[in-house]
Design a protein around this motif. Structure first.
Motif, PDB file in Angstrom:
ATOM      1  N   ALA A 134     -25.550 -53.443 -58.843  1.00  0.00           N
ATOM      2  CA  ALA A 134     -26.269 -54.459 -59.591  1.00  0.00           C
ATOM      3  C   ALA A 134     -25.955 -54.306 -61.066  1.00  0.00           C
ATOM      4  CB  ALA A 134     -27.772 -54.328 -59.368  1.00  0.00           C
ATOM      5  N   ALA A 135     -26.053 -55.419 -61.767  1.00  0.00           N
ATOM      6  CA  ALA A 135     -25.826 -55.412 -63.207  1.00  0.00           C
ATOM      7  C   ALA A 135     -26.755 -56.409 -63.871  1.00  0.00           C
ATOM      8  CB  ALA A 135     -24.376 -55.752 -63.527  1.00  0.00           C
ATOM      9  N   ILE A 136     -27.007 -56.169 -65.152  1.00  0.00           N
ATOM     10  CA  ILE A 136     -27.851 -57.064 -65.928  1.00  0.00           C
ATOM     11  C   ILE A 136     -27.209 -57.260 -67.288  1.00  0.00           C
ATOM     12  CG2 ILE A 136     -29.321 -55.146 -66.718  1.00  0.00           C
ATOM     13  CD1 ILE A 136     -31.686 -57.151 -66.601  1.00  0.00           C
ATOM     14  N   ALA A 137     -27.162 -58.494 -67.733  1.00  0.00           N
ATOM     15  CA  ALA A 137     -26.549 -58.800 -69.013  1.00  0.00           C
ATOM     16  C   ALA A 137     -27.606 -58.794 -70.115  1.00  0.00           C
ATOM     17  CB  ALA A 137     -25.876 -60.171 -68.950  1.00  0.00           C
ATOM     18  N   ALA A 138     -27.135 -58.786 -71.344  1.00  0.00           N
ATOM     19  CA  ALA A 138     -28.043 -58.755 -72.479  1.00  0.00           C
ATOM     20  C   ALA A 138     -28.928 -60.001 -72.542  1.00  0.00           C
ATOM     21  CB  ALA A 138     -27.254 -58.609 -73.775  1.00  0.00           C
ATOM     22  N   ASP A 139     -28.492 -61.096 -71.943  1.00  0.00           N
ATOM     23  CA  ASP A 139     -29.315 -62.317 -71.933  1.00  0.00           C
ATOM     24  C   ASP A 139     -30.239 -62.369 -70.728  1.00  0.00           C
ATOM     25  OD1 ASP A 139     -26.788 -64.685 -70.658  1.00  0.00           O
ATOM     26  OD2 ASP A 139     -27.632 -62.852 -69.822  1.00  0.00           O
ATOM     27  N   GLY A 140     -30.270 -61.277 -69.947  1.00  0.00           N
ATOM     28  CA  GLY A 140     -31.173 -61.201 -68.805  1.00  0.00           C
ATOM     29  C   GLY A 140     -30.576 -61.626 -67.481  1.00  0.00           C
ATOM     30  N   THR A 141     -29.384 -62.161 -67.516  1.00  0.00           N
ATOM     31  CA  THR A 141     -28.723 -62.539 -66.266  1.00  0.00           C
ATOM     32  C   THR A 141     -28.506 -61.307 -65.390  1.00  0.00           C
ATOM     33  OG1 THR A 141     -27.540 -64.328 -67.375  1.00  0.00           O
ATOM     34  CG2 THR A 141     -26.668 -63.576 -65.263  1.00  0.00           C
ATOM     35  N   THR A 142     -28.811 -61.434 -64.107  1.00  0.00           N
ATOM     36  CA  THR A 142     -28.589 -60.330 -63.181  1.00  0.00           C
ATOM     37  C   THR A 142     -27.550 -60.720 -62.135  1.00  0.00           C
ATOM     38  OG1 THR A 142     -30.427 -61.046 -61.794  1.00  0.00           O
ATOM     39  CG2 THR A 142     -30.904 -59.366 -63.462  1.00  0.00           C
ATOM     40  N   TYR A 165     -26.139 -59.107 -58.293  1.00  0.00           N
ATOM     41  CA  TYR A 165     -26.300 -58.112 -57.242  1.00  0.00           C
ATOM     42  C   TYR A 165     -25.166 -58.231 -56.238  1.00  0.00           C
ATOM     43  CZ  TYR A 165     -31.128 -57.270 -58.758  1.00  0.00           C
ATOM     44  OH  TYR A 165     -32.249 -56.933 -59.474  1.00  0.00           O
ATOM     45  N   ALA A 166     -24.733 -57.098 -55.768  1.00  0.00           N
ATOM     46  CA  ALA A 166     -23.767 -57.096 -54.682  1.00  0.00           C
ATOM     47  C   ALA A 166     -24.467 -57.522 -53.396  1.00  0.00           C
ATOM     48  CB  ALA A 166     -23.171 -55.699 -54.517  1.00  0.00           C
ATOM     49  N   GLY A 167     -23.695 -58.069 -52.488  1.00  0.00           N
ATOM     50  CA  GLY A 167     -24.269 -58.507 -51.237  1.00  0.00           C
ATOM     51  C   GLY A 167     -24.940 -57.361 -50.500  1.00  0.00           C
ATOM     52  N   GLY A 221     -24.926 -51.793 -65.708  1.00  0.00           N
ATOM     53  CA  GLY A 221     -25.053 -51.849 -64.261  1.00  0.00           C
ATOM     54  C   GLY A 221     -25.090 -50.494 -63.604  1.00  0.00           C
ATOM     55  N   TRP A 222     -25.190 -50.532 -62.303  1.00  0.00           N
ATOM     56  CA  TRP A 222     -25.200 -49.329 -61.465  1.00  0.00           C
ATOM     57  C   TRP A 222     -24.142 -49.453 -60.378  1.00  0.00           C
ATOM     58  CZ3 TRP A 222     -28.296 -45.214 -62.581  1.00  0.00           C
ATOM     59  CH2 TRP A 222     -29.401 -45.437 -63.402  1.00  0.00           C
ATOM     60  N   PHE A 223     -23.463 -48.349 -60.150  1.00  0.00           N
ATOM     61  CA  PHE A 223     -22.606 -48.257 -58.985  1.00  0.00           C
ATOM     62  C   PHE A 223     -22.801 -46.873 -58.374  1.00  0.00           C
ATOM     63  CE2 PHE A 223     -19.094 -45.504 -60.357  1.00  0.00           C
ATOM     64  CZ  PHE A 223     -19.126 -45.598 -61.745  1.00  0.00           C
ATOM     65  N   THR A 282     -18.772 -63.952 -66.995  1.00  0.00           N
ATOM     66  CA  THR A 282     -19.677 -64.767 -66.192  1.00  0.00           C
ATOM     67  C   THR A 282     -19.217 -64.703 -64.745  1.00  0.00           C
ATOM     68  OG1 THR A 282     -18.358 -66.753 -66.604  1.00  0.00           O
ATOM     69  CG2 THR A 282     -20.201 -66.326 -68.091  1.00  0.00           C
ATOM     70  N   ASN A 283     -20.173 -64.976 -63.850  1.00  0.00           N
ATOM     71  CA  ASN A 283     -19.870 -65.004 -62.416  1.00  0.00           C
ATOM     72  C   ASN A 283     -19.123 -63.757 -61.966  1.00  0.00           C
ATOM     73  OD1 ASN A 283     -20.992 -67.641 -62.138  1.00  0.00           O
ATOM     74  ND2 ASN A 283     -19.110 -68.488 -62.984  1.00  0.00           N
ATOM     75  N   ILE A 284     -19.633 -62.608 -62.349  1.00  0.00           N
ATOM     76  CA  ILE A 284     -18.948 -61.383 -61.953  1.00  0.00           C
ATOM     77  C   ILE A 284     -19.149 -61.117 -60.472  1.00  0.00           C
ATOM     78  CG2 ILE A 284     -19.262 -60.426 -64.260  1.00  0.00           C
ATOM     79  CD1 ILE A 284     -21.290 -58.452 -63.047  1.00  0.00           C
ATOM     80  N   HIS A 285     -18.190 -60.419 -59.903  1.00  0.00           N
ATOM     81  CA  HIS A 285     -18.312 -59.967 -58.515  1.00  0.00           C
ATOM     82  C   HIS A 285     -18.787 -58.534 -58.579  1.00  0.00           C
ATOM     83  CE1 HIS A 285     -16.965 -58.595 -54.512  1.00  0.00           C
ATOM     84  NE2 HIS A 285     -17.176 -59.849 -54.172  1.00  0.00           N
ATOM     85  N   PRO A 286     -20.079 -58.311 -58.414  1.00  0.00           N
ATOM     86  CA  PRO A 286     -20.649 -57.000 -58.730  1.00  0.00           C
ATOM     87  C   PRO A 286     -20.019 -55.830 -57.986  1.00  0.00           C
ATOM     88  CG  PRO A 286     -22.391 -58.617 -58.402  1.00  0.00           C
ATOM     89  CD  PRO A 286     -21.110 -59.260 -57.984  1.00  0.00           C
ATOM     90  N   ALA A 287     -19.771 -56.004 -56.719  1.00  0.00           N
ATOM     91  CA  ALA A 287     -19.316 -54.872 -55.910  1.00  0.00           C
ATOM     92  C   ALA A 287     -18.024 -54.270 -56.464  1.00  0.00           C
ATOM     93  CB  ALA A 287     -19.126 -55.309 -54.463  1.00  0.00           C
ATOM     94  N   SER A 288     -17.134 -55.123 -56.945  1.00  0.00           N
ATOM     95  CA  SER A 288     -15.836 -54.627 -57.399  1.00  0.00           C
ATOM     96  C   SER A 288     -15.751 -54.447 -58.900  1.00  0.00           C
ATOM     97  CB  SER A 288     -14.729 -55.567 -56.936  1.00  0.00           C
ATOM     98  OG  SER A 288     -14.964 -56.881 -57.403  1.00  0.00           O
ATOM     99  N   VAL A 289     -16.515 -55.237 -59.658  1.00  0.00           N
ATOM    100  CA  VAL A 289     -16.377 -55.225 -61.109  1.00  0.00           C
ATOM    101  C   VAL A 289     -17.164 -54.102 -61.771  1.00  0.00           C
ATOM    102  CG1 VAL A 289     -16.886 -56.537 -63.203  1.00  0.00           C
ATOM    103  CG2 VAL A 289     -15.792 -57.658 -61.249  1.00  0.00           C
ATOM    104  N   ILE A 290     -18.383 -53.861 -61.310  1.00  0.00           N
ATOM    105  CA  ILE A 290     -19.238 -52.875 -61.971  1.00  0.00           C
ATOM    106  C   ILE A 290     -18.577 -51.498 -62.066  1.00  0.00           C
ATOM    107  CG2 ILE A 290     -21.442 -51.664 -61.890  1.00  0.00           C
ATOM    108  CD1 ILE A 290     -22.606 -54.232 -60.642  1.00  0.00           C
ATOM    109  N   PRO A 291     -17.909 -51.013 -61.042  1.00  0.00           N
ATOM    110  CA  PRO A 291     -17.254 -49.695 -61.181  1.00  0.00           C
ATOM    111  C   PRO A 291     -16.134 -49.662 -62.211  1.00  0.00           C
ATOM    112  CG  PRO A 291     -17.553 -50.247 -58.872  1.00  0.00           C
ATOM    113  CD  PRO A 291     -17.842 -51.484 -59.654  1.00  0.00           C
ATOM    114  N   LEU A 292     -15.701 -50.842 -62.656  1.00  0.00           N
ATOM    115  CA  LEU A 292     -14.609 -50.925 -63.622  1.00  0.00           C
ATOM    116  C   LEU A 292     -15.092 -51.100 -65.051  1.00  0.00           C
ATOM    117  CD1 LEU A 292     -12.192 -53.255 -61.600  1.00  0.00           C
ATOM    118  CD2 LEU A 292     -12.212 -50.752 -61.704  1.00  0.00           C
TER     119      LEU A 292
END
Length: 127
Positions: free
Chosen positions: A49-57, A59-61, A35-37, A103-113
């Motif tokens: 935003a983040a993308i998983a190995a299975d293609g799932t994306t 995005y933060a609001g 992902g990107w932060f 699954t069901n990650i909250h991008p805004a808070s999780v990606i930086p971690l």
């Protein structure tokens, strides 16, 4: 281990576009999510935003439709396409990766971690 090297950041005018790249190397099993932060001076890290190995994306609001994440698996490269850039998009942008099959990650808070991150690439948007 995992190495992430960002590139593509530069100064651009308001309304312009940029594509950031992140060259990834190392153990693929440690990069299920990529992902990107970003972080601007004096502000908190903001997952984009983040993308998983299975293609799932994920995005933060407010990120879409201006920003789009993609990945070239053959080249082990992650991208962030940014359009209609605004001065408030000015920040250091970081590529990140994590091995957990979340699954069901909250991008805004999780990606930086995420466990792994690169050194960052600077984006400056000026009017």
């Amino acid at each position: 281990d995992v190495q992430l090297v960002e590139s593509g950041g530069r100064s651009v005018q308001v309304g312009g576009s940029l594509r950031l790249s992140c060259a990834a190397s190392g153990d693929p099993s440690k990069m299920w999510w990529m992902g990107w932060f970003r972080q601007a001076p004096g502000k908190e890290r903001e997952g984009l935003a983040a993308i998983a190995a299975d293609g799932t994306t994920a995005y933060a609001g407010g990120v879409r439709p201006r920003f789009t994440i993609s990945k070239d698996n053959a080249k082990n490269t992650l991208f962030l396409q940014m359009t209609s850039l605004k001065p408030e998009d000015s920040a250091m942008y970081y590529c990140s990766a994590d091995p957990l099959h979340m699954t069901n990650i909250h991008p805004a808070s999780v990606i930086p971690l995420f466990d792994y991150r690169g050194q960052g690439t600077q984006v400056t948007v000026s009017s």
